[in-house]
Design an enzyme around this catalytic site. Structure first.
Site, PDB file in Angstrom:
ATOM      1  N   GLY A 130       5.555  17.852 -28.208  1.00 24.41           N
ATOM      2  CA  GLY A 130       4.715  17.988 -27.029  1.00 24.41           C
ATOM      3  C   GLY A 130       4.123  19.381 -26.938  1.00 24.41           C
ATOM      4  CG  ASN A 131       0.878  20.062 -24.922  1.00 28.48           C
ATOM      5  OD1 ASN A 131       0.808  20.188 -23.698  1.00 28.48           O
ATOM      6  ND2 ASN A 131       0.322  19.038 -25.564  1.00 28.48           N
ATOM      7  NE  ARG A 132       5.897  27.313 -24.390  1.00 30.43           N
ATOM      8  CZ  ARG A 132       5.761  27.749 -25.632  1.00 30.43           C
ATOM      9  NH1 ARG A 132       4.546  27.748 -26.185  1.00 30.43           N
ATOM     10  NH2 ARG A 132       6.793  28.175 -26.318  1.00 30.43           N
TER      11      ARG A 132
END
Length: 407
Positions: free
Chosen positions: A207-209
């Protein structure tokens, strides 16, 4: 001091207006509560007086020497009616003035926000839809009701949005002031927000932030400017913006399907979400365990579809696409390439990284247009960035692309 008139109608949701009133007063606004006679059957006059710190006038015959049916509306900076019943919407749409609240609505020259609450069948009735269309056509903001538990055991669309969400929308309207136009009225806009997650196994994901804050700010601003908003949210835990229809998704493919479906009838698509560029070629059925010798597993990745490019290739005449480019280096150069490849009308560029933008309440962006324009924004609250983006969008929307906003 900003003067707010809070109109309260006779629905079971009237008790929620107490929380809305407190939010206004605790943030320094002066509030005059104008309840209808029916509203007083749900929440009494002493409650409104105690929470507002002001006497409550309920009849045009009260304090006649002060001409309240004219004075209250004239001195207001904003009128919010919450809950707004089907009956009140009908009377307001037809210009009736048979009580203090409808008189106030007729004399107010400030922005007016209606937050409807009623049973689903009443909201979807052709008469109500016509009344809502009339009010919106006059420049008033009628927030779409939420979906959820109604009176009794019923569930559906018609629930009063959360008071905090109504308050946030009201603040957006107040910030834009008397000159604020509902310049997105009658438009359907799609906004994506958050970050997608690609499962590795039942426990882990890539995923990512992305927090979704900029996408949610765009949705709030679009509602405040009168749009019908479809908000496609990827793994976001923020409060739902009042008036937005939220479609939750998890993976990039789920985001793609929801966005393509919603874009088919939209005037504007804003791709503020951060989809994962890659996903595992295979998803393990069980948790991937450590090997005995400590050797790390090898993960094969495949490329996810480019959703913005797909939307750009399928754009209808008059439809606008706003892409986002989150870059760690060579931001403008990379963004210009994406602007062309994705066939976007605008691309919003921002530099990202550890402790930069993700999860913050401020953003620093540059907006590039396919027509060669460049707009550099200094560090601003994300709500202000959202309005700046919509300013760019509305200046490019063709009048003939206007959609029916009564649905």
């Amino acid at each position: 001091m900003t003067e707010v008139v809070l109109g309260v109608c006779g629905g079971i949701a009237a008790y929620k207006a107490c929380e809305l009133l407190r939010l206004f007063t605790e943030s320094g606004h002066g509030v005059r509560v104008v309840p209808t006679a029916s509203a007083l059957k749900f929440v009494g006059e002493p409650t409104w007086a105690a929470l507002s710190g002001r006497p409550v006038v309920t009849e045009v015959w009260d304090d006649v020497h002060e001409v309240p049916h004219v004075r209250i509306g004239r001195h207001a900076d904003l009128v919010v009616v919450a809950p707004a019943t089907a009956d009140l919407l009908a009377r307001a749409a037809h210009g009736l003035a048979d009580d203090l609240l409808t008189n106030t609505l007729l004399t107010a020259t400030c922005p007016v926000v209606f937050a409807p609450a009623m049973h689903t069948e009443m909201w979807e009735n052709a008469a109500t839809r016509a009344n809502v269309a009339t009010l919106r056509g006059r420049g008033h903001l009628v927030i779409e009701p939420a979906v959820g538990r109604l009176t009794g055991a019923d569930t559906g669309k018609g629930r009063l949005p959360d008071p905090a969400a109504i308050f946030a929308t009201a603040l957006r309207v107040l910030r834009r002031g008397v000159a604020a136009e509902t310049d997105l009225a009658g438009r359907h806009v799609v906004v994506t927000a958050g970050g997608t997650r690609e499962p590795l196994d039942p426990v882990r994901f890539l995923g990512n932030r992305s927090s979704g804050k900029q996408g949610y700010a765009l949705a709030r601003a679009a509602v405040a400017r009168g749009a019908r908003v479809t908000l496609i949210a990827a793994n976001v835990t923020l409060p739902t913006p009042a008036g937005a229809d939220v479609v939750p998704v998890g993976t990039t493919e789920e985001l793609r399907k929801a966005t393509v479906a919603a874009a088919a009838g939209a005037d504007v698509v804003v791709m503020a979400a951060a989809p994962a560029d890659f996903r595992p070629a295979d998803v393990a059925d069980h948790k991937i365990k450590k090997s005995g010798d400590g050797t790390a597993p090898t993960l094969a990745l495949v490329t996810n579809p480019d959703i913005a490019a797909e939307i750009g290739a399928a754009k209808r005449p008059g439809q606008l696409l706003v892409a986002f480019a989150a870059e760690t280096r060579d931001a403008l150069e990379n963004a210009r390439g994406k602007l062309t490849r994705k066939r976007a009308d605008l691309i919003v560029v921002n530099e990202v990284g550890t402790d930069l933008v993700f999860g913050a309440d401020h953003n620093t962006v540059t907006i590039l247009g396919a027509d060669g324009t460049t707009a550099e924004l200094g560090e601003l609250p994300k709500d202000d960035v959202a309005d700046a983006i919509w300013d760019q969008v509305t200046s490019r929307l063709a009048p003939q692309a206007r959609q029916d906003g009564t649905a």
